[in-house]
Design a protein around this motif. Structure first.
Motif, PDB file in Angstrom:
ATOM      1  N   HIS A  84       0.847  -1.203   0.000  1.00 17.80           N
ATOM      2  CA  HIS A  84       0.000   0.000   0.000  1.00 17.80           C
ATOM      3  C   HIS A  84       0.875   1.243   0.000  1.00 17.80           C
ATOM      4  CE1 HIS A  84      -4.031   1.875   1.319  1.00 17.80           C
ATOM      5  NE2 HIS A  84      -3.210   2.882   1.014  1.00 17.80           N
ATOM      6  N   HIS A  86       1.563   5.216  -2.181  1.00 19.26           N
ATOM      7  CA  HIS A  86       1.124   6.232  -3.147  1.00 19.26           C
ATOM      8  C   HIS A  86       2.376   6.997  -3.560  1.00 19.26           C
ATOM      9  CE1 HIS A  86      -3.082   5.498  -2.042  1.00 19.26           C
ATOM     10  NE2 HIS A  86      -2.668   5.456  -0.790  1.00 19.26           N
ATOM     11  N   LYS A 205      -8.447  -0.840  -6.824  1.00 16.14           N
ATOM     12  CA  LYS A 205      -8.575  -0.278  -5.482  1.00 16.14           C
ATOM     13  C   LYS A 205      -9.892   0.481  -5.446  1.00 16.14           C
ATOM     14  CE  LYS A 205      -7.626   2.295  -1.690  1.00 16.14           C
ATOM     15  NZ  LYS A 205      -6.578   3.296  -1.635  1.00 16.14           N
ATOM     16  N   HIS A 266      -6.372  -0.861   5.738  1.00 19.53           N
ATOM     17  CA  HIS A 266      -6.613  -0.157   7.010  1.00 19.53           C
ATOM     18  C   HIS A 266      -7.310  -1.069   8.038  1.00 19.53           C
ATOM     19  CE1 HIS A 266      -5.331   3.258   4.704  1.00 19.53           C
ATOM     20  NE2 HIS A 266      -6.382   3.186   3.918  1.00 19.53           N
ATOM     21  N   ASP A 338       0.843   2.638   3.545  1.00 18.39           N
ATOM     22  CA  ASP A 338       0.284   3.927   3.119  1.00 18.39           C
ATOM     23  C   ASP A 338       1.375   4.992   2.956  1.00 18.39           C
ATOM     24  OD1 ASP A 338      -1.849   5.305   2.100  1.00 18.39           O
ATOM     25  OD2 ASP A 338      -2.963   5.462   3.971  1.00 18.39           O
TER      26      ASP A 338
HETATM   27 ZN    ZN Z   1      -3.749   4.860   0.909  1.00 23.28          ZN
END
Ligand code: ZN
Length: 424
Positions: A84, A86, A205, A266, A338
């Motif tokens: 995960h 970005h 996603k 999450h 994340d």
């Molecule tokens: Zn994310």
């Protein structure tokens, strides 16, 4: 290494058979991440990017003509996997700060982020949501030898409901800022999955619930119906893609699990029902339990609005407690951080959190190797040092099974049998 890549391309184009490129790596130890067994004085042989042999050096000879690399004193592990990230996001551009920059600036940032990510030992990442096909551009740049970076499994745009977490809600009502991933209703969602697949997405996603960094969404609120999630997952699976559901709230998590998603991102308010559903379907939890520390310490300075920080305070501790409960209940876990909401390259900070909240160091390492390989549907390619896998290897000083924080300092990174970093 990049010149070599281009030469290989040119040679292939000219149909001249290139000689096999073989690297033989020796070291003090090798960790078999599947069993936890440590092999002393190992040798790993990589030919044309794939591992062809791995075992004790005494019984694993180096083929004639192989280049040798002796990583004396170091421990070898498979290249790490973050499920995960970005890559084209930067935590310092909180709130509306990103609007000061042209669109393509995000892809340019991604170039720097890809470099620090692979130098941190992460040779594979799943990029679960970016604008403007930045993840595809980065993937193309890396695969064609222009820039260093991990192998990328791109989602392109995150799919979500109008006004939901994957939409853009913070601007005045007359201000049009539509996200291309927005789709409502089963038919439109199916069509969106097909469209993203055509454009190059390799994983889907979607936003099953509200989130921390969106405006006007309650973090726990469900945002797609069962029928919508069923359609999305069925369509993605029919096209051969895995599905990652962004889901904080209990009902959204459980609806996504009933729809058959492959990973829950999450999973903050997962409950006992969620654990049972995940174990039954084989879904993995990808719980980003490090980033709360960074967001609460640096968020205000980074321009993150108080609305979002308040949501993070609501989620952070609960998520860690539920991680512990889920792990204890036997839910399968992958390593998803994340990165992008905290600085890229710090991905390995999460290992210590996983151990602090109940995993053994080996289990924590497995989340980012063998487990992640399975969850990607690429268990034969990544996450292990056994023959057949890509030649993705990291080397660290110290004993990662005794102290998982040694993974924060990677001495050597090899990807596809090419040395990407040598900081010995
Ligand atoms: Zn994310």
């Amino acid at each position: 290494m990049f010149l070599r890549g281009f030469l290989a391309l040119c040679l292939a184009g000219a149909a001249i058979p290139a000689a096999a490129d073989t690297l033989a790596v020796t070291a003090a130890r090798m960790l078999d991440v599947e069993t936890g067994r440590v092999i002393d004085n190992p040798r790993i042989v990589i030919t044309d990017g794939r591992i062809t042999a791995a075992g004790p050096a005494a019984t694993t000879p180096a083929p004639a003509g192989a280049r040798g690399l002796d990583l004396a004193g170091l421990t070898l592990l498979p290249g790490l996997i973050d499920m995960h990230v970005h890559l084209s996001s930067d935590p310092r551009l909180g709130g509306d700060r990103a609007l000061r920059f042209v669109r393509s600036f995000q892809a340019v940032m991604g170039v720097a982020h890809a470099k620090v990510t692979i130098e941190a030992g992460f040779t594979t990442v799943r990029n679960v949501g970016s604008d403007g096909f930045d993840d595809l551009a980065l993937k193309q740049g890396i695969e064609n030898g222009y820039i260093p970076g991990p192998r990328i499994v791109p989602a392109t745009y995150a799919i979500g409901a109008t006004g939901g977490h994957c939409d853009t809600n913070q601007y005045p009502a007359e201000f049009e800022f539509a996200r291309p991933g927005i789709a409502d209703g089963p038919d439109a969602i199916r069509s969106k999955v097909r469209e993203l697949h055509r454009r190059g997405a390799e994983v889907i996603k979607f936003c099953a619930t509200g989130g921390v960094f969106s405006a006007g969404t309650s973090v726990g609120a469900q945002q797609y119906t069962q029928a919508e999630m069923d359609a999305l997952v069925a369509e993605a699976h029919m096209l051969g893609m895995k599905v990652a559901a962004h889901a904080h709230g209990t009902s959204g998590i459980n609806t996504a699990l009933r729809a058959g998603v492959d990973t829950i991102e999450h999973a903050s308010f997962a409950d006992a029902t969620s654990f049972e559903l995940a174990k039954k379907s084989g879904a993995w939890f990808s719980m980003d339990i490090y980033d709360d520390d960074y967001i609460l310490a640096e968020g205000a300075r980074n321009g993150v609005p108080e609305e979002n920080l308040a949501k993070e305070r609501e989620v952070g501790l609960k998520q860690r407690q539920n991680f512990q409960a889920a792990h204890k209940a036997g839910v399968k876990m992958v390593f998803g951080t994340d990165a992008g909401v905290y600085p890229h390259g710090d991905n390995a900070l999460q290992f210590a959190k996983l151990v602090e909240w109940g995993m053994t160091p080996l289990q924590a390492i497995q989340t980012a190797t063998v487990n992640a390989g399975q969850a990607l549907g690429k268990a034969g390619d990544v996450g292990s040092l056994s023959p057949g896998h890509f030649g993705d290897i990291i080397a660290v000083a110290g004993d990662p099974l005794g102290d998982v924080t040694v993974l924060r300092k990677i001495a050597v990174v090899i990807k596809d049998g090419q040395i990407v970093k040598d900081a010995r």
